[in-house]
Design an enzyme around this catalytic site. Structure first.
Site, mmCIF file in Angstrom:
data_model
loop_
_atom_site.group_PDB
_atom_site.id
_atom_site.type_symbol
_atom_site.label_atom_id
_atom_site.label_comp_id
_atom_site.label_asym_id
_atom_site.label_seq_id
_atom_site.Cartn_x
_atom_site.Cartn_y
_atom_site.Cartn_z
ATOM 1 N N GLY A 47 0.216 4.547 -3.702
ATOM 2 C CA GLY A 47 1.584 4.700 -2.722
ATOM 3 C C GLY A 47 2.172 5.509 -2.747
ATOM 4 O O GLY A 47 1.982 6.185 -4.204
ATOM 5 N N SER A 48 3.300 5.355 -2.161
ATOM 6 C CA SER A 48 4.432 6.043 -3.047
ATOM 7 C C SER A 48 5.452 5.150 -3.841
ATOM 8 O O SER A 48 6.629 6.070 -4.514
ATOM 9 C CB SER A 48 5.111 6.649 -2.033
ATOM 10 O OG SER A 48 4.535 7.353 -0.865
ATOM 11 N N THR A 49 4.889 4.662 -4.170
ATOM 12 C CA THR A 49 5.836 3.578 -5.537
ATOM 13 C C THR A 49 5.026 4.713 -7.025
ATOM 14 O O THR A 49 6.120 4.113 -7.931
ATOM 15 C CB THR A 49 5.135 2.130 -5.649
ATOM 16 O OG1 THR A 49 3.445 1.721 -5.840
ATOM 17 C CG2 THR A 49 5.390 0.702 -4.443
ATOM 18 N N LYS B 80 5.645 7.620 -6.747
ATOM 19 C CA LYS B 80 6.410 8.324 -7.082
ATOM 20 C C LYS B 80 7.634 8.285 -8.138
ATOM 21 O O LYS B 80 8.024 9.037 -8.531
ATOM 22 C CB LYS B 80 6.816 8.866 -5.820
ATOM 23 C CG LYS B 80 5.803 9.094 -4.438
ATOM 24 C CD LYS B 80 6.848 9.480 -3.317
ATOM 25 C CE LYS B 80 5.747 9.895 -1.698
ATOM 26 N NZ LYS B 80 6.169 9.760 -0.333
#
Length: 486
Positions: free
Chosen positions: A217-219, A221
Protein backbone atom coordinates in the site's frame (compact mmCIF):
# COMPACT_ATOMS: atom_id res chain seq x y z
CA UNK A 1 40.98 -77.09 -14.11
CA UNK A 2 38.00 -78.47 -16.02
CA UNK A 3 35.32 -76.31 -17.55
CA UNK A 4 32.63 -76.67 -14.80
CA UNK A 5 35.09 -75.64 -12.08
CA UNK A 6 36.22 -72.62 -14.07
CA UNK A 7 32.62 -71.53 -14.50
CA UNK A 8 31.91 -72.01 -10.80
CA UNK A 9 35.01 -70.02 -9.86
CA UNK A 10 33.96 -67.23 -12.19
CA UNK A 11 30.51 -67.07 -10.62
CA UNK A 12 31.98 -67.03 -7.09
CA UNK A 13 34.43 -64.25 -7.99
CA UNK A 14 31.63 -62.27 -9.62
CA UNK A 15 29.49 -62.66 -6.49
CA UNK A 16 32.34 -61.41 -4.31
CA UNK A 17 32.81 -58.42 -6.63
CA UNK A 18 29.09 -57.61 -6.46
CA UNK A 19 29.05 -58.05 -2.68
CA UNK A 20 32.08 -55.84 -2.15
CA UNK A 21 30.77 -53.28 -4.62
CA UNK A 22 27.38 -53.16 -2.89
CA UNK A 23 28.95 -52.83 0.53
CA UNK A 24 31.24 -50.08 -0.71
CA UNK A 25 28.32 -48.25 -2.31
CA UNK A 26 26.23 -48.37 0.87
CA UNK A 27 29.05 -47.66 3.34
CA UNK A 28 30.78 -44.88 1.43
CA UNK A 29 28.76 -43.47 -1.48
CA UNK A 30 25.34 -43.53 0.23
CA UNK A 31 26.59 -43.23 3.78
CA UNK A 32 25.85 -39.54 4.25
CA UNK A 33 22.38 -39.71 2.70
CA UNK A 34 21.42 -42.81 4.70
CA UNK A 35 22.89 -41.40 7.88
CA UNK A 36 20.84 -38.23 7.59
CA UNK A 37 17.63 -39.80 6.33
CA UNK A 38 14.79 -38.66 8.54
CA UNK A 39 13.45 -42.24 8.65
CA UNK A 40 16.69 -43.45 10.21
CA UNK A 41 15.76 -43.91 13.88
CA UNK A 42 19.42 -44.03 14.87
CA UNK A 43 19.79 -40.52 13.47
CA UNK A 44 17.01 -39.32 15.76
CA UNK A 45 18.58 -41.01 18.76
CA UNK A 46 21.95 -39.50 17.92
CA UNK A 47 20.50 -36.01 17.44
CA UNK A 48 18.37 -36.04 20.58
CA UNK A 49 20.96 -37.94 22.60
CA UNK A 50 23.27 -34.92 22.59
CA UNK A 51 22.77 -31.79 24.69
CA UNK A 52 21.44 -29.27 22.16
CA UNK A 53 22.63 -25.71 22.71
CA UNK A 54 20.27 -23.03 24.02
CA UNK A 55 18.88 -20.05 22.12
CA UNK A 56 19.35 -16.96 24.28
CA UNK A 57 17.65 -13.56 24.38
CA UNK A 58 18.74 -10.89 26.85
CA UNK A 59 20.77 -13.41 28.85
CA UNK A 60 17.83 -15.82 29.27
CA UNK A 61 17.34 -19.09 27.39
CA UNK A 62 14.17 -19.09 25.31
CA UNK A 63 14.96 -22.59 23.96
CA UNK A 64 16.86 -25.22 25.94
CA UNK A 65 17.34 -28.96 26.39
CA UNK A 66 17.15 -30.88 29.66
CA UNK A 67 18.02 -34.53 30.36
CA UNK A 68 15.10 -36.98 30.53
CA UNK A 69 14.84 -40.68 31.26
CA UNK A 70 13.89 -42.06 27.84
CA UNK A 71 15.54 -43.28 24.65
CA UNK A 72 16.07 -39.74 23.37
CA UNK A 73 17.90 -38.60 26.54
CA UNK A 74 17.11 -34.86 26.15
CA UNK A 75 13.86 -32.90 25.93
CA UNK A 76 13.66 -29.57 24.07
CA UNK A 77 11.53 -26.88 25.71
CA UNK A 78 10.66 -23.26 25.02
CA UNK A 79 10.18 -20.43 27.50
CA UNK A 80 7.62 -17.84 26.37
CA UNK A 81 6.91 -20.22 23.50
CA UNK A 82 4.24 -18.24 21.65
CA UNK A 83 6.13 -14.96 21.95
CA UNK A 84 9.29 -16.34 20.33
CA UNK A 85 7.95 -19.15 18.12
CA UNK A 86 8.42 -17.16 14.87
CA UNK A 87 12.08 -16.77 15.86
CA UNK A 88 12.99 -20.15 17.34
CA UNK A 89 10.60 -22.36 15.41
CA UNK A 90 10.53 -25.85 16.92
CA UNK A 91 12.65 -29.01 17.00
CA UNK A 92 10.57 -32.19 16.83
CA UNK A 93 11.18 -35.93 16.51
CA UNK A 94 8.45 -36.02 13.85
CA UNK A 95 8.88 -32.84 11.80
CA UNK A 96 12.48 -31.97 12.73
CA UNK A 97 13.29 -28.25 12.82
CA UNK A 98 11.93 -24.93 11.59
CA UNK A 99 13.12 -21.30 11.76
CA UNK A 100 16.34 -20.89 13.79
CA UNK A 101 16.18 -24.48 15.01
CA UNK A 102 16.58 -25.49 11.36
CA UNK A 103 18.76 -22.66 10.06
CA UNK A 104 21.33 -23.05 12.87
CA UNK A 105 20.89 -26.78 13.42
CA UNK A 106 24.54 -27.73 12.88
CA UNK A 107 25.61 -25.12 15.46
CA UNK A 108 22.97 -26.07 18.01
CA UNK A 109 23.76 -29.78 17.73
CA UNK A 110 27.52 -29.17 17.82
CA UNK A 111 28.28 -30.50 14.32
CA UNK A 112 29.19 -27.24 12.55
CA UNK A 113 32.58 -27.09 10.83
CA UNK A 114 33.45 -24.12 13.03
CA UNK A 115 33.17 -26.39 16.08
CA UNK A 116 35.70 -28.99 14.87
CA UNK A 117 38.34 -28.05 17.44
CA UNK A 118 35.76 -28.17 20.23
CA UNK A 119 34.66 -31.65 19.13
CA UNK A 120 38.28 -32.79 18.92
CA UNK A 121 38.94 -31.53 22.44
CA UNK A 122 35.86 -33.35 23.74
CA UNK A 123 37.07 -36.56 22.04
CA UNK A 124 40.51 -36.31 23.65
CA UNK A 125 39.22 -35.46 27.12
CA UNK A 126 36.30 -37.87 26.99
CA UNK A 127 33.84 -35.05 27.63
CA UNK A 128 30.25 -35.56 26.48
CA UNK A 129 29.72 -33.53 23.24
CA UNK A 130 27.38 -30.54 23.54
CA UNK A 131 25.88 -28.07 21.13
CA UNK A 132 26.73 -24.38 21.05
CA UNK A 133 24.54 -21.58 22.34
CA UNK A 134 23.15 -18.86 20.09
CA UNK A 135 22.70 -15.36 21.48
CA UNK A 136 20.18 -13.31 19.51
CA UNK A 137 19.91 -9.62 18.67
CA UNK A 138 16.31 -9.48 19.94
CA UNK A 139 15.53 -6.75 22.48
CA UNK A 140 13.21 -8.45 25.04
CA UNK A 141 11.36 -5.23 25.84
CA UNK A 142 10.73 -4.45 22.17
CA UNK A 143 9.60 -8.03 21.49
CA UNK A 144 7.12 -7.92 24.36
CA UNK A 145 5.88 -4.46 23.38
CA UNK A 146 5.24 -5.60 19.80
CA UNK A 147 3.40 -8.69 21.03
CA UNK A 148 1.24 -6.76 23.48
CA UNK A 149 0.44 -3.89 21.10
CA UNK A 150 -0.58 -6.22 18.26
CA UNK A 151 -2.98 -7.91 20.67
CA UNK A 152 -5.38 -10.44 19.13
CA UNK A 153 -5.01 -9.01 15.65
CA UNK A 154 -3.38 -10.97 12.84
CA UNK A 155 -0.21 -9.52 11.43
CA UNK A 156 3.46 -8.99 12.07
CA UNK A 157 5.99 -6.55 13.49
CA UNK A 158 9.70 -6.21 12.69
CA UNK A 159 12.11 -3.76 14.31
CA UNK A 160 15.72 -3.18 13.19
CA UNK A 161 18.78 -1.30 14.35
CA UNK A 162 19.25 0.82 11.21
CA UNK A 163 23.00 1.25 11.73
CA UNK A 164 23.79 -2.48 11.93
CA UNK A 165 20.80 -4.43 10.59
CA UNK A 166 20.32 -6.26 13.91
CA UNK A 167 16.72 -7.45 14.34
CA UNK A 168 15.38 -6.05 17.61
CA UNK A 169 11.87 -7.49 17.45
CA UNK A 170 10.15 -10.09 15.28
CA UNK A 171 6.53 -10.96 16.05
CA UNK A 172 4.00 -12.88 13.97
CA UNK A 173 0.39 -13.50 14.98
CA UNK A 174 -1.40 -15.76 15.49
CA UNK A 175 1.43 -17.77 16.99
CA UNK A 176 1.65 -21.20 18.65
CA UNK A 177 3.34 -22.99 21.55
CA UNK A 178 6.31 -24.99 20.20
CA UNK A 179 6.25 -27.17 23.34
CA UNK A 180 3.21 -28.94 21.88
CA UNK A 181 5.41 -30.26 19.07
CA UNK A 182 8.50 -31.32 21.01
CA UNK A 183 6.96 -34.19 22.94
CA UNK A 184 8.72 -37.54 22.49
CA UNK A 185 5.31 -39.12 21.87
CA UNK A 186 5.35 -39.14 18.05
CA UNK A 187 1.58 -39.62 17.76
CA UNK A 188 0.89 -36.65 20.03
CA UNK A 189 3.48 -34.49 18.23
CA UNK A 190 1.97 -35.31 14.84
CA UNK A 191 -1.56 -34.64 16.09
CA UNK A 192 -0.49 -31.23 17.42
CA UNK A 193 1.19 -30.41 14.12
CA UNK A 194 -1.85 -31.36 12.06
CA UNK A 195 -4.07 -29.28 14.32
CA UNK A 196 -1.83 -26.26 13.77
CA UNK A 197 -1.85 -26.82 10.01
CA UNK A 198 -5.62 -26.52 10.03
CA UNK A 199 -5.85 -23.73 12.59
CA UNK A 200 -7.42 -20.40 11.70
CA UNK A 201 -4.92 -17.73 10.79
CA UNK A 202 -2.11 -20.16 9.84
CA UNK A 203 -0.10 -19.88 13.07
CA UNK A 204 2.83 -21.88 11.67
CA UNK A 205 3.46 -19.14 9.08
CA UNK A 206 6.13 -16.57 9.80
CA UNK A 207 4.26 -13.52 8.56
CA UNK A 208 7.20 -11.23 9.32
CA UNK A 209 9.67 -12.97 7.00
CA UNK A 210 8.13 -15.58 4.77
CA UNK A 211 4.53 -15.28 3.94
CA UNK A 212 2.14 -14.46 2.84
CA UNK A 213 3.75 -11.38 1.33
CA UNK A 214 1.42 -8.38 1.38
CA UNK A 215 0.62 -5.45 -0.90
CA UNK A 216 2.49 -2.68 0.95
CA UNK A 217 0.00 0.00 0.00
CA UNK A 218 1.02 3.57 0.61
CA UNK A 219 4.18 2.67 2.52
CA UNK A 220 5.56 2.00 -0.99
CA UNK A 221 5.17 5.72 -1.72
CA UNK A 222 8.50 6.11 0.08
CA UNK A 223 10.10 4.17 -2.78
CA UNK A 224 8.21 6.15 -5.42
CA UNK A 225 9.31 9.40 -3.75
CA UNK A 226 12.88 8.09 -3.54
CA UNK A 227 12.87 7.30 -7.28
CA UNK A 228 11.64 10.81 -8.05
CA UNK A 229 14.27 12.45 -5.84
CA UNK A 230 17.09 10.23 -7.11
CA UNK A 231 16.18 10.92 -10.74
CA UNK A 232 16.41 14.68 -10.25
CA UNK A 233 12.83 15.06 -11.47
CA UNK A 234 11.61 16.37 -8.15
CA UNK A 235 12.49 17.93 -4.83
CA UNK A 236 10.28 17.95 -1.73
CA UNK A 237 9.00 21.37 -2.83
CA UNK A 238 8.18 20.29 -6.41
CA UNK A 239 4.55 20.86 -7.40
CA UNK A 240 2.71 17.69 -8.48
CA UNK A 241 -0.56 17.20 -10.29
CA UNK A 242 -3.07 16.02 -7.67
CA UNK A 243 -6.66 15.96 -8.93
CA UNK A 244 -9.47 14.52 -6.83
CA UNK A 245 -9.74 11.75 -9.44
CA UNK A 246 -7.01 10.76 -11.91
CA UNK A 247 -8.01 9.09 -15.22
CA UNK A 248 -5.58 6.36 -16.22
CA UNK A 249 -4.30 5.86 -19.77
CA UNK A 250 -5.46 2.91 -21.91
CA UNK A 251 -8.43 2.26 -19.63
CA UNK A 252 -11.59 3.75 -18.18
CA UNK A 253 -10.27 3.18 -14.65
CA UNK A 254 -9.41 6.06 -12.35
CA UNK A 255 -7.45 6.59 -9.14
CA UNK A 256 -9.13 8.35 -6.23
CA UNK A 257 -7.86 9.60 -2.91
CA UNK A 258 -8.78 7.91 0.36
CA UNK A 259 -12.34 8.83 1.29
CA UNK A 260 -12.66 10.93 -1.86
CA UNK A 261 -10.66 13.74 -0.28
CA UNK A 262 -8.66 16.47 -1.99
CA UNK A 263 -4.89 16.71 -1.60
CA UNK A 264 -4.42 20.42 -2.20
CA UNK A 265 -5.91 23.51 -3.73
CA UNK A 266 -6.43 23.72 -7.46
CA UNK A 267 -5.57 20.07 -8.06
CA UNK A 268 -1.94 20.53 -7.11
CA UNK A 269 0.31 19.79 -4.15
CA UNK A 270 3.99 19.51 -3.32
CA UNK A 271 5.80 16.18 -3.07
CA UNK A 272 6.27 16.71 0.68
CA UNK A 273 2.58 17.41 1.24
CA UNK A 274 1.59 14.50 -1.01
CA UNK A 275 3.54 12.15 1.25
CA UNK A 276 2.29 13.86 4.40
CA UNK A 277 -1.38 13.24 3.57
CA UNK A 278 -0.70 10.12 1.43
CA UNK A 279 -2.15 11.54 -1.77
CA UNK A 280 -2.99 8.71 -4.18
CA UNK A 281 -3.57 10.75 -7.31
CA UNK A 282 -0.30 12.67 -7.00
CA UNK A 283 1.76 9.51 -6.54
CA UNK A 284 -0.09 7.64 -9.29
CA UNK A 285 0.70 10.47 -11.72
CA UNK A 286 4.29 10.57 -10.47
CA UNK A 287 4.58 6.84 -11.07
CA UNK A 288 3.35 7.27 -14.64
CA UNK A 289 5.96 9.95 -15.25
CA UNK A 290 8.80 7.90 -13.72
CA UNK A 291 7.86 4.64 -15.42
CA UNK A 292 7.89 1.05 -14.18
CA UNK A 293 11.60 0.50 -14.78
CA UNK A 294 12.60 3.37 -12.50
CA UNK A 295 10.26 2.14 -9.76
CA UNK A 296 11.56 -1.41 -10.09
CA UNK A 297 15.21 -0.34 -10.00
CA UNK A 298 14.62 1.80 -6.93
CA UNK A 299 12.73 -0.97 -5.14
CA UNK A 300 15.59 -3.40 -5.85
CA UNK A 301 18.08 -1.00 -4.26
CA UNK A 302 15.94 -1.20 -1.12
CA UNK A 303 16.07 -5.02 -1.22
CA UNK A 304 13.10 -6.05 -3.36
CA UNK A 305 13.77 -9.10 -5.53
CA UNK A 306 16.58 -10.40 -3.32
CA UNK A 307 16.06 -14.18 -3.32
CA UNK A 308 19.24 -14.91 -1.32
CA UNK A 309 18.37 -13.01 1.84
CA UNK A 310 18.36 -14.99 5.10
CA UNK A 311 18.67 -13.80 8.69
CA UNK A 312 19.63 -16.80 8.78
CA UNK A 313 15.98 -17.87 8.48
CA UNK A 314 15.13 -17.75 4.77
CA UNK A 315 13.31 -14.55 3.78
CA UNK A 316 10.67 -14.60 1.06
CA UNK A 317 11.64 -12.11 -1.66
CA UNK A 318 9.53 -8.98 -1.92
CA UNK A 319 8.40 -8.29 -5.47
CA UNK A 320 7.87 -5.52 -7.97
CA UNK A 321 6.20 -6.96 -11.11
CA UNK A 322 8.27 -7.60 -14.25
CA UNK A 323 5.60 -6.81 -16.81
CA UNK A 324 3.65 -3.63 -16.10
CA UNK A 325 1.50 -1.56 -18.46
CA UNK A 326 0.79 2.13 -17.92
CA UNK A 327 -2.33 1.92 -15.71
CA UNK A 328 -0.78 -0.79 -13.56
CA UNK A 329 2.36 1.31 -13.23
CA UNK A 330 0.18 3.94 -11.58
CA UNK A 331 -1.23 1.37 -9.16
CA UNK A 332 2.24 -0.07 -8.53
CA UNK A 333 3.48 3.39 -7.52
CA UNK A 334 0.86 3.18 -4.74
CA UNK A 335 2.06 -0.25 -3.60
CA UNK A 336 -0.87 -2.03 -5.20
CA UNK A 337 -1.37 -4.23 -8.32
CA UNK A 338 1.24 -7.04 -8.03
CA UNK A 339 3.65 -5.31 -5.65
CA UNK A 340 4.27 -7.55 -2.63
CA UNK A 341 6.44 -7.07 0.45
CA UNK A 342 7.26 -8.64 3.79
CA UNK A 343 7.18 -6.58 6.99
CA UNK A 344 10.96 -7.10 7.17
CA UNK A 345 11.30 -5.49 3.75
CA UNK A 346 9.36 -2.39 4.71
CA UNK A 347 11.38 -2.10 7.92
CA UNK A 348 14.48 -2.25 5.69
CA UNK A 349 13.13 0.70 3.66
CA UNK A 350 12.82 2.86 6.77
CA UNK A 351 16.16 1.60 8.10
CA UNK A 352 17.98 2.59 4.90
CA UNK A 353 16.46 6.08 4.96
CA UNK A 354 17.39 6.40 8.64
CA UNK A 355 20.99 5.30 7.91
CA UNK A 356 21.74 8.03 5.34
CA UNK A 357 20.65 5.79 2.47
CA UNK A 358 22.86 2.83 3.40
CA UNK A 359 20.93 -0.44 3.76
CA UNK A 360 22.49 -2.93 6.17
CA UNK A 361 21.93 -6.69 5.89
CA UNK A 362 19.43 -7.77 8.57
CA UNK A 363 20.47 -10.53 10.99
CA UNK A 364 19.22 -12.34 14.11
CA UNK A 365 22.29 -14.08 15.54
CA UNK A 366 24.69 -11.91 17.50
CA UNK A 367 27.06 -14.48 19.05
CA UNK A 368 27.68 -18.22 18.93
CA UNK A 369 29.43 -19.75 21.97
CA UNK A 370 30.63 -23.23 22.83
CA UNK A 371 29.45 -24.96 26.01
CA UNK A 372 32.60 -23.51 27.63
CA UNK A 373 31.43 -20.00 26.61
CA UNK A 374 34.22 -19.53 24.06
CA UNK A 375 33.11 -17.27 21.21
CA UNK A 376 32.93 -19.19 17.93
CA UNK A 377 31.22 -16.55 15.82
CA UNK A 378 30.36 -12.90 16.27
CA UNK A 379 28.02 -10.89 14.05
CA UNK A 380 29.80 -8.69 11.53
CA UNK A 381 27.35 -6.05 10.23
CA UNK A 382 27.51 -5.82 6.44
CA UNK A 383 26.19 -3.33 3.94
CA UNK A 384 23.60 -4.74 1.55
CA UNK A 385 23.28 -1.74 -0.76
CA UNK A 386 23.28 2.03 -1.07
CA UNK A 387 19.55 2.45 -1.50
CA UNK A 388 19.61 6.23 -1.99
CA UNK A 389 22.10 9.05 -1.63
CA UNK A 390 22.53 10.73 1.77
CA UNK A 391 20.88 13.84 0.30
CA UNK A 392 17.80 11.90 -0.79
CA UNK A 393 17.69 10.08 2.54
CA UNK A 394 17.69 13.41 4.40
CA UNK A 395 14.85 14.71 2.23
CA UNK A 396 12.80 11.56 2.79
CA UNK A 397 13.47 11.75 6.53
CA UNK A 398 12.16 15.29 6.75
CA UNK A 399 9.06 14.39 4.73
CA UNK A 400 8.42 11.36 6.98
CA UNK A 401 8.72 13.59 10.04
CA UNK A 402 5.94 15.70 8.50
CA UNK A 403 3.75 12.59 8.18
CA UNK A 404 3.90 12.03 11.95
CA UNK A 405 3.91 15.65 13.07
CA UNK A 406 1.03 16.88 10.95
CA UNK A 407 -0.15 14.16 8.59
CA UNK A 408 -1.62 10.68 8.43
CA UNK A 409 0.72 9.24 11.09
CA UNK A 410 -0.09 11.42 14.11
CA UNK A 411 -0.87 8.35 16.24
CA UNK A 412 2.86 7.55 16.28
CA UNK A 413 3.83 10.80 17.99
CA UNK A 414 6.02 10.41 21.11
CA UNK A 415 6.58 13.25 23.51
CA UNK A 416 10.15 14.52 23.29
CA UNK A 417 11.04 12.22 20.38
CA UNK A 418 10.88 13.12 16.70
CA UNK A 419 9.42 10.16 14.80
CA UNK A 420 9.66 9.77 11.00
CA UNK A 421 6.99 7.49 9.52
CA UNK A 422 4.67 6.52 6.68
CA UNK A 423 1.18 5.05 6.80
CA UNK A 424 -0.33 2.55 4.39
CA UNK A 425 -3.78 1.12 3.74
CA UNK A 426 -3.52 -1.72 1.22
CA UNK A 427 -6.39 -3.22 -0.73
CA UNK A 428 -6.13 -7.02 -0.88
CA UNK A 429 -7.76 -7.45 -4.28
CA UNK A 430 -10.77 -9.23 -2.77
CA UNK A 431 -13.92 -7.15 -2.35
CA UNK A 432 -15.07 -9.15 0.67
CA UNK A 433 -11.83 -8.47 2.58
CA UNK A 434 -10.97 -5.36 4.55
CA UNK A 435 -7.67 -3.65 3.64
CA UNK A 436 -4.41 -4.33 5.46
CA UNK A 437 -3.15 -1.56 7.74
CA UNK A 438 0.56 -0.64 7.51
CA UNK A 439 2.97 1.67 9.24
CA UNK A 440 6.73 1.97 8.93
CA UNK A 441 8.91 4.42 10.84
CA UNK A 442 12.20 5.19 12.55
CA UNK A 443 13.25 7.24 15.58
CA UNK A 444 14.71 9.45 16.83
CA UNK A 445 14.70 11.10 13.43
CA UNK A 446 17.95 13.00 14.03
CA UNK A 447 19.85 10.05 15.59
CA UNK A 448 17.99 6.85 14.65
CA UNK A 449 18.15 3.84 16.98
CA UNK A 450 15.23 1.80 15.68
CA UNK A 451 13.32 1.28 12.43
CA UNK A 452 10.04 -0.61 12.52
CA UNK A 453 7.33 -1.95 10.21
CA UNK A 454 3.88 -3.14 11.23
CA UNK A 455 1.18 -4.86 9.18
CA UNK A 456 -2.25 -5.66 10.61
CA UNK A 457 -4.17 -8.02 8.37
CA UNK A 458 -7.60 -6.90 7.13
CA UNK A 459 -7.70 -3.90 9.43
CA UNK A 460 -7.58 -5.94 12.62
CA UNK A 461 -10.32 -5.10 15.12
CA UNK A 462 -11.46 -2.08 13.07
CA UNK A 463 -12.04 -3.88 9.76
CA UNK A 464 -13.16 -1.68 6.87
CA UNK A 465 -12.70 1.46 8.94
CA UNK A 466 -8.99 0.76 9.38
CA UNK A 467 -6.14 2.93 8.18
CA UNK A 468 -2.45 2.50 8.78
CA UNK A 469 -2.46 5.62 10.93
CA UNK A 470 -5.32 4.42 13.11
CA UNK A 471 -4.41 0.73 13.55
CA UNK A 472 -0.71 0.09 12.79
CA UNK A 473 0.92 3.36 13.93
CA UNK A 474 0.11 2.83 17.65
CA UNK A 475 1.81 -0.60 17.48
CA UNK A 476 4.96 0.93 16.00
CA UNK A 477 4.87 3.66 18.64
CA UNK A 478 4.86 1.06 21.42
CA UNK A 479 7.89 -0.72 19.95
CA UNK A 480 9.83 2.52 19.48
CA UNK A 481 9.09 3.53 23.08
CA UNK A 482 10.34 0.15 24.31
CA UNK A 483 13.63 0.44 22.43
CA UNK A 484 14.18 4.01 23.56
CA UNK A 485 13.17 3.21 27.13
CA UNK A 486 10.36 5.75 27.12
Amino acid sequence: MNTPLRRLATVVVAMFVVLMGGATWVQFVQADALNNDGRNVRTLYREFGRARGPIVVGGEAIASSAPVDDAFKYQRSYANGELYAPVTGFYSIVHRGTMLEQAENDVLNGQADSLFLSRLQDLITGKQPQGSSIELTINPAAQQAAWDALGDQRGAVVALDPTTGAILALVSKPSYDPNQLTTHDSAAANAAYQALLGAEGDPLENKALQGPTYPPGSTFKLITAAAALESGRATPESVLTAPDELPLPQTSATVKNYGGSSCGSGGQTTLADALRVSCNTAFAQLGLELGADALREQSERFGFGNDELSVPIRVEPSEFPDEVNAPNTAFSALGQYSVRATPLQMAMVSAAIANEGELMTPYLVQTVRTADLDVVREADPRRLSQAVSPTTAAALRDMMVGVVQNGSGKAAQISGVQVAGKTGTAQTGREEESPHAWFTAFAPADAPRVAVAVVVENGGAVGNEATGGKVAAPVAKAVIEAVLGQ
